[in-house]
Motif scaffolding. Structure first.
Motif, PDB file in Angstrom:
ATOM      1  N   VAL B  94       0.972 -12.106 -10.357  1.00 47.09           N
ATOM      2  CA  VAL B  94       1.174 -11.343 -11.586  1.00 47.09           C
ATOM      3  C   VAL B  94       0.627  -9.922 -11.413  1.00 47.09           C
ATOM      4  CG1 VAL B  94       0.451 -11.160 -14.006  1.00 47.09           C
ATOM      5  CG2 VAL B  94       1.197 -13.355 -13.110  1.00 47.09           C
ATOM      6  N   GLN B  95      -0.542  -9.827 -10.759  1.00 52.18           N
ATOM      7  CA  GLN B  95      -1.210  -8.525 -10.679  1.00 52.18           C
ATOM      8  C   GLN B  95      -0.503  -7.539  -9.762  1.00 52.18           C
ATOM      9  OE1 GLN B  95      -5.335  -9.214  -9.807  1.00 52.18           O
ATOM     10  NE2 GLN B  95      -5.593 -10.380 -11.686  1.00 52.18           N
ATOM     11  N   VAL B  96       0.053  -8.031  -8.662  1.00 56.05           N
ATOM     12  CA  VAL B  96       0.704  -7.097  -7.724  1.00 56.05           C
ATOM     13  C   VAL B  96       1.830  -6.319  -8.409  1.00 56.05           C
ATOM     14  CG1 VAL B  96       2.137  -6.973  -5.636  1.00 56.05           C
ATOM     15  CG2 VAL B  96      -0.046  -8.192  -5.579  1.00 56.05           C
ATOM     16  N   PRO B  97       2.783  -6.993  -9.085  1.00 52.67           N
ATOM     17  CA  PRO B  97       3.814  -6.203  -9.785  1.00 52.67           C
ATOM     18  C   PRO B  97       3.242  -5.336 -10.907  1.00 52.67           C
ATOM     19  CG  PRO B  97       4.315  -8.563  -9.933  1.00 52.67           C
ATOM     20  CD  PRO B  97       3.074  -8.431  -9.126  1.00 52.67           C
ATOM     21  N   MET B  98       2.145  -5.803 -11.548  1.00 52.21           N
ATOM     22  CA  MET B  98       1.535  -4.978 -12.612  1.00 52.21           C
ATOM     23  C   MET B  98       0.988  -3.683 -12.029  1.00 52.21           C
ATOM     24  SD  MET B  98      -0.466  -7.655 -15.084  1.00 52.21           S
ATOM     25  CE  MET B  98      -1.522  -6.435 -15.842  1.00 52.21           C
ATOM     26  N   LEU B  99       0.348  -3.780 -10.858  1.00 56.09           N
ATOM     27  CA  LEU B  99      -0.216  -2.582 -10.232  1.00 56.09           C
ATOM     28  C   LEU B  99       0.904  -1.659  -9.740  1.00 56.09           C
ATOM     29  CD1 LEU B  99      -3.162  -4.250  -8.287  1.00 56.09           C
ATOM     30  CD2 LEU B  99      -3.357  -2.742 -10.265  1.00 56.09           C
ATOM     31  N   GLU B 100       1.969  -2.261  -9.225  1.00 57.00           N
ATOM     32  CA  GLU B 100       3.117  -1.445  -8.798  1.00 57.00           C
ATOM     33  C   GLU B 100       3.714  -0.715 -10.006  1.00 57.00           C
ATOM     34  OE1 GLU B 100       4.504  -4.169  -4.963  1.00 57.00           O
ATOM     35  OE2 GLU B 100       5.361  -4.564  -6.930  1.00 57.00           O
ATOM     36  N   GLU B 101       3.762  -1.428 -11.128  1.00 61.85           N
ATOM     37  CA  GLU B 101       4.282  -0.806 -12.356  1.00 61.85           C
ATOM     38  C   GLU B 101       3.344   0.301 -12.816  1.00 61.85           C
ATOM     39  OE1 GLU B 101       4.776   0.215 -16.365  1.00 61.85           O
ATOM     40  OE2 GLU B 101       3.035  -0.923 -15.731  1.00 61.85           O
ATOM     41  N   HIS B 102       2.041   0.101 -12.628  1.00 62.79           N
ATOM     42  CA  HIS B 102       1.075   1.123 -13.040  1.00 62.79           C
ATOM     43  C   HIS B 102       1.270   2.413 -12.230  1.00 62.79           C
ATOM     44  CE1 HIS B 102      -2.489   2.715 -14.909  1.00 62.79           C
ATOM     45  NE2 HIS B 102      -3.045   2.970 -13.741  1.00 62.79           N
ATOM     46  N   ARG B 146      -1.993  13.102 -11.620  1.00 64.39           N
ATOM     47  CA  ARG B 146      -2.722  11.837 -11.630  1.00 64.39           C
ATOM     48  C   ARG B 146      -2.895  11.322 -10.199  1.00 64.39           C
ATOM     49  NH1 ARG B 146      -2.163   9.999 -17.166  1.00 64.39           N
ATOM     50  NH2 ARG B 146      -3.616   8.359 -16.607  1.00 64.39           N
ATOM     51  N   SER B 147      -2.716  12.247  -9.218  1.00 65.55           N
ATOM     52  CA  SER B 147      -2.718  11.780  -7.822  1.00 65.55           C
ATOM     53  C   SER B 147      -4.061  11.168  -7.416  1.00 65.55           C
ATOM     54  CB  SER B 147      -2.339  12.910  -6.879  1.00 65.55           C
ATOM     55  OG  SER B 147      -3.041  14.068  -7.218  1.00 65.55           O
ATOM     56  N   ASP B 148      -5.174  11.636  -8.028  1.00 67.05           N
ATOM     57  CA  ASP B 148      -6.467  11.067  -7.653  1.00 67.05           C
ATOM     58  C   ASP B 148      -6.602   9.618  -8.111  1.00 67.05           C
ATOM     59  OD1 ASP B 148      -6.501  11.829 -10.287  1.00 67.05           O
ATOM     60  OD2 ASP B 148      -8.677  12.176 -10.315  1.00 67.05           O
ATOM     61  N   GLU B 149      -5.752   9.193  -9.041  1.00 70.18           N
ATOM     62  CA  GLU B 149      -5.829   7.813  -9.525  1.00 70.18           C
ATOM     63  C   GLU B 149      -5.057   6.850  -8.617  1.00 70.18           C
ATOM     64  OE1 GLU B 149      -5.148   7.119 -13.706  1.00 70.18           O
ATOM     65  OE2 GLU B 149      -5.690   9.197 -14.163  1.00 70.18           O
ATOM     66  N   ARG B 150      -4.193   7.382  -7.788  1.00 63.03           N
ATOM     67  CA  ARG B 150      -3.312   6.499  -7.011  1.00 63.03           C
ATOM     68  C   ARG B 150      -4.064   5.785  -5.873  1.00 63.03           C
ATOM     69  NH1 ARG B 150       0.245  10.722  -8.301  1.00 63.03           N
ATOM     70  NH2 ARG B 150       1.937  10.016  -9.626  1.00 63.03           N
ATOM     71  N   ALA B 151      -5.038   6.467  -5.290  1.00 63.22           N
ATOM     72  CA  ALA B 151      -5.745   5.867  -4.141  1.00 63.22           C
ATOM     73  C   ALA B 151      -6.361   4.519  -4.519  1.00 63.22           C
ATOM     74  CB  ALA B 151      -6.823   6.826  -3.644  1.00 63.22           C
ATOM     75  N   GLY B 152      -7.027   4.480  -5.656  1.00 64.57           N
ATOM     76  CA  GLY B 152      -7.684   3.247  -6.096  1.00 64.57           C
ATOM     77  C   GLY B 152      -6.682   2.139  -6.348  1.00 64.57           C
ATOM     78  N   ILE B 153      -5.546   2.505  -6.915  1.00 60.97           N
ATOM     79  CA  ILE B 153      -4.532   1.485  -7.223  1.00 60.97           C
ATOM     80  C   ILE B 153      -3.942   0.930  -5.917  1.00 60.97           C
ATOM     81  CG2 ILE B 153      -2.383   0.992  -8.486  1.00 60.97           C
ATOM     82  CD1 ILE B 153      -4.851   1.733 -10.244  1.00 60.97           C
TER      83      ILE B 153
END
Lengths: 176, 194
Positions: B94-102, B146-153
């Protein structure tokens, strides 16, 4: 996790329909005992306990389905499922936020903005769940679901809902 | 989610055990009906459906325990273990597609903010100080990124995918152990089904 309330009055000789009445009524009361705390929204464990109880109730209804007329029973089962699903959506976001908070301590500084951003998004979405929960409870009251459900169980199992003994698992032990 | 099969022949006025046996027979069969599909880790739906089937079996063992002479708790522990493992696999699924969607959501947020910034810029007017106006625009543009947020995701995605692989390997190992130890036959014997 909140412990399941014991179901008094059951043994090997109990008839299936009587067991159905006792188990379902105890699980129903157990679930509803967390309603006030869930509505207050001050402690996320109350919502968690209510959701866990709703799953126990659903499981009991699945197990004893054969003791009831199918069509009517399905209607009640759908409503209980709606309760579990609504509480579940909120609980999933609570859990996701908690897990991300824990992960923050295990991941490097470059990951922090992303985790913070995701936490903010989940908290936003979680706030939107509260009105849905309130609406669900209001609907249960409007439709007088509780007395109708209990009367249905009584009719088909012969168990008097008012006479079912309740032993809340989390109740403090009385002083000797 | 696969719906539970109906159980026929329930006699509500009889005791718990004979009725429970009919229900167990169907629900145990449901668990094992997924056996052919779980060897492929890509069968996400079947793994999820098997988790639900295990969950139903687990609750039945808890609810109907009172109706049987034999202690069902060792079987309950085995079922819980498999259900938990499948639950953890499902969480990852469930989480993998949620993170991809994020990640896609971050793209949209960024695009919307840049769009709004461009709309706000006054058209056709040359500013007195071009350099200052450019710096101001650039600062506003940087604030929308929002590029700094992508690394963590991306890191989270990697973690979840690795966890999923490990959990699946553990699940398969446990499932094979149950087969070797003849779990089904033992359970059916305890319930008086054989």
């Amino acid at each position: 996790m909140a412990k399941a309330w014991p179901v008094p009055g059951l043994d090997r000789r109990t008839r299936f329909r009587e067991a159905a009445g006792r188990v379902i009524l105890v699980r129903w009361r157990e679930m509803m005992s967390y309603r006030a705390g869930t509505e207050a929204g001050e402690d996320i464990e109350e919502l968690h306990a209510m959701r866990v109880s709703s799953r126990r109730l659903r499981a009991a209804m699945d197990a004893f389905e054969g003791a009831f007329p199918r069509k009517e029973f399905r209607r009640y089962l759908r409503q209980v499922k709606a309760i579990t699903d609504t509480l579940g959506d909120a609980r999933d976001l609570d859990v996701a936020t908690e897990r991300l908070e824990e992960l923050k301590g295990q991941m490097g500084s470059e990951a922090q903005p992303g985790l913070d951003g995701l936490i903010r998004r989940y908290l936003d979405e979680r706030r939107q769940e509260d009105p849905r929960i309130s609406a669900l409870f209001a609907q249960l009251d409007d439709e007088e679901f509780a007395p109708e459900f209990e009367a249905f169980i009584e009719t088909h199992t012969g168990i008097d809902a008012a006479a079912v003994e309740l032993e809340p698992a989390d109740a403090p032990t009385p002083e000797p | 989610m696969a719906k539970p099969l109906p159980v026929k022949g329930i006699k509500p006025k009889r005791r718990i055990a004979p009725n429970a046996r009919r229900i167990f027979e169907v629900r145990i069969g449901e668990v094992y009906s997924y056996e052919g599909a779980i060897g492929d880790p890509a069968n996400v739906t079947e793994l999820h459906d098997m988790r639900i089937a295990f969950k139903r079996l687990r609750y039945l063992l808890e609810i109907f325990d009172i109706g049987f002479d034999e202690d069902l708790s060792p079987h309950l522990e085995q079922v819980k273990q498999l259900q938990d493992l499948l639950g953890d696999i499902h969480d990852c699924d469930v989480q993998v597609p949620m993170l991809e969607e994020h990640l896609r959501w971050l793209d949209r947020q960024e695009a919307d903010a840049i769009g709004a910034l461009v709309v706000r810029a006054p058209p056709g007017e040359r500013p007195d100080d071009v350099e200052e106006a450019y710096e101001s625009f650039r600062a506003s543009l940087d604030a929308t990124r929002r590029s700094d947020e992508r690394a963590g995701i991306h890191q989270l995605l990697g973690r979840r995918r690795r966890e999923r692989d490990e959990l699946y390997a553990r699940f398969l190992g446990e499932w094979r152990r149950l087969k070797r130890e003849r779990f089904r036959a033992d359970l059916e014997r305890s319930l008086g089904l054989t």
